[in-house]
Design a protein around this motif. Structure first.
Motif, short mmCIF file in Angstrom:
data_model
loop_
_atom_site.label_atom_id
_atom_site.label_comp_id
_atom_site.label_asym_id
_atom_site.label_seq_id
_atom_site.Cartn_x
_atom_site.Cartn_y
_atom_site.Cartn_z
N LEU A 87 0.98 -1.31 -0.13
CA LEU A 87 -0.27 -0.02 -0.12
C LEU A 87 0.93 1.31 -0.23
O LEU A 87 0.53 2.19 -0.63
CB LEU A 87 -0.79 -0.13 1.06
CG LEU A 87 -1.83 1.13 1.34
CD1 LEU A 87 -2.70 1.63 0.29
CD2 LEU A 87 -2.78 1.25 2.64
N GLU A 146 -6.60 -0.17 8.23
CA GLU A 146 -6.46 -1.04 7.09
C GLU A 146 -5.09 -1.71 6.97
O GLU A 146 -5.13 -3.06 6.64
CB GLU A 146 -6.55 -0.03 5.71
CG GLU A 146 -6.12 -0.55 4.48
CD GLU A 146 -6.15 0.40 3.34
OE1 GLU A 146 -6.56 1.56 3.50
OE2 GLU A 146 -6.29 -0.21 2.20
N THR A 147 -4.19 -1.18 7.40
CA THR A 147 -2.84 -1.67 7.57
C THR A 147 -2.30 -1.84 9.07
O THR A 147 -2.89 -0.73 9.63
CB THR A 147 -1.87 -1.30 6.60
OG1 THR A 147 -1.52 0.02 6.89
CG2 THR A 147 -2.48 -1.18 5.38
N ASN A 204 -7.81 -5.60 0.15
CA ASN A 204 -7.21 -6.24 1.25
C ASN A 204 -6.11 -7.09 0.94
O ASN A 204 -5.08 -7.18 1.38
CB ASN A 204 -7.91 -6.55 2.52
CG ASN A 204 -8.84 -5.48 3.21
OD1 ASN A 204 -9.86 -5.81 3.67
ND2 ASN A 204 -8.55 -4.09 2.89
N SER A 251 -2.92 -6.45 2.69
CA SER A 251 -3.17 -5.68 4.18
C SER A 251 -3.43 -6.40 5.10
O SER A 251 -3.30 -6.18 6.28
CB SER A 251 -4.34 -4.72 3.84
OG SER A 251 -3.72 -3.73 2.86
#
Ligand code: ZN
Length: 432
Positions: free
Chosen positions: A79, A214-215, A274, A279
């Motif tokens: 990402l 998200e991460t 994802n 992620s």
């Protein structure tokens, strides 16, 4: 009153069961008038749904629709690197016209895959709203705010733009457009701007939508700096209300799941994005068990790489089983809800249920295909086997957006050609 009858189909009911029924629609009001055994011949116009499944139009809870222009531009990177090396430099070159063209491509793809409503975070939102108006979908739109690396004046202007857009566009396109205040994430928007602008969003009465957890890179700095989990921080900033919804929720711990359930804040699960960005896997079954409202989103086309919710539905079921090691996790029935009223409820749009008086937003899925034969269980087919190309008709707000795979509101060839031209010029400018 103009009416439309959809006849001969099997219907997905709000309780998740399937029943043989025709649908009669009031096209002026954009609502469902009646469901019945034999409504053939009762409408001013008719759509054939024989050997087809009639479902609520699918609802995409998190997208960046104009990112279609960057589909396939950069893949196979994590990402952070992906954003910094490829996406942000290209986005820096986007013109309002590019965003209009990219949005039209995204909306065309949504119509062709049965999506009738979506929530979108981007910039140049009036261009996206104009495309939504033309294409005929329903949407909750917002301007994404990023204040990191901006000076104070630019940061405040960006946040104010998100408030202004939310106020000005709410109710546009004959009421099909709703809005939200959309700070990009808890790490990309400074605390002072949340303190100033979250109350402004509450004043104008719009929900707040942002990326969260998200991460692990998004979680660790907040835990280190503040000694609290990201969603505890969000709650402290007043960003965890029942009307709010967060995208991703991959790295949430038990305390955050509890917070979400208590607050009634929705989580939009984006399994395709994802997985592609590595992620992680959102704990969807645990969110469901805790009573959290879960929706489904594609995220942008650059990290997916398509906008078909049927793909996303299958991903959600598969990743849910993998994450728990339990094949009964995230079953087909849950996925059918994600596609329809689950996501609609999470993003606060009144759609996703086929019943009298409800919004006439529908997708008709052709079952006459080898991969949808035999018809043991149509909910199973919806979750595991149906594909975008099986969607035969798409209807939103009582209007036919696609009939027999022919999109009625956009010129498919022209939209695709324009998008390819604009995308090539954009990537050239970004490389200079
Ligand atoms: Zn996103």
């Amino acid at each position: 009153m103009a009416t439309l009858a959809i006849t001969g189909g099997q219907l997905l009911r709000p309780d998740g069961t399937i029943a043989r029924a025709d649908v009669l629609i009031d096209q002026d009001e954009g609502t469902i008038l009646e469901l019945g055994d034999d409504l053939a011949g009762t409408g001013d116009a008719t759509l054939d749904a024989s050997n087809a499944l009639v479902t609520p139009g699918f609802v995409n809870g998190h997208s960046h629709v104009a990112m279609t222009l960057l589909r396939g531009h950069a893949d196979d990177k994590p990402l952070d690197t992906w954003l910094q090396e490829d996406i942000w430099p290209a986005e820096g070159e986007l013109t309002p016209e590019d965003i209009r063209v990219g949005a039209e491509l995204g909306l065309l793809e949504m119509i062709k895959s049965g999506t009738t409503a979506f929530a979108d975070m981007y910039f140049e939102v009036p261009e996206i709203a104009a495309a939504v108006d033309t294409a005929g979908l329903r949407a909750r739109l917002g301007h994404g705010v990023v204040t990191v690396a901006a000076d104070e004046a630019a940061a405040r202007e960006d946040a104010q733009t998100s408030i202004d857009v939310a106020r000005e566009l709410d109710g546009a396109a004959d009421g099909r457009i709703s809005t939200a205040f959309m700070p990009h994430s808890l790490t990309t928007v400074g605390e002072e701007y949340l303190d100033e602008f979250v109350p402004k969003a509450r004043e104008i009465g719009v929900p707040i939508h942002y990326h969260a957890n998200e991460t692990t890179d998004e979680v660790a700095p907040i835990v280190e700096e503040r000694g609290m989990r990201p969603l505890a921080y969000a709650a402290e900033k007043g960003m965890l209300e029942p009307e709010d919804f967060v995208a991703h929720g991959v790295h949430v711990d038990e305390s955050e799941i509890e917070l979400l359930a208590e607050a009634g804040t929705g989580v939009i699960h984006c399994p395709g994005s994802n997985m592609k960005l590595a992620s992680g896997m959102a704990p969807v079954q645990r969110l469901l068990d805790a009573g959290v409202t879960v929706g489904l989103g594609t995220d942008g086309a650059a990290s997916n790489n398509d906008l078909s919710l049927l793909d996303e539905a299958r991903d959600a079921a598969m990743v849910g089983k993998l994450e728990t090691g339990d094949a009964s996790a995230v079953p087909a029935e849950a996925v059918a809800e994600f596609l329809t009223h689950g996501t609609a409820d999470a993003i606060g749009l009144d759609t996703g249920r086929l019943e009298p008086g409800a919004a006439a937003d529908l997708a008709v899925i052709d079952l006459d295909a080898p991969h949808l034969t035999p018809p043991h269980d149509l909910v199973s087919h919806l979750a595991y086997a149906a594909a975008a190309a099986d969607v035969k008709h798409t209807i939103c707000d009582g209007q036919v957006l696609m009939r027999d795979r022919e999109v009625q509101t956009l010129d498919e060839r022209a939209v695709c050609d324009r998008a390819s031209e604009h995308a090539a010029a954009l990537v050239d400018r970004a490389a200079e």
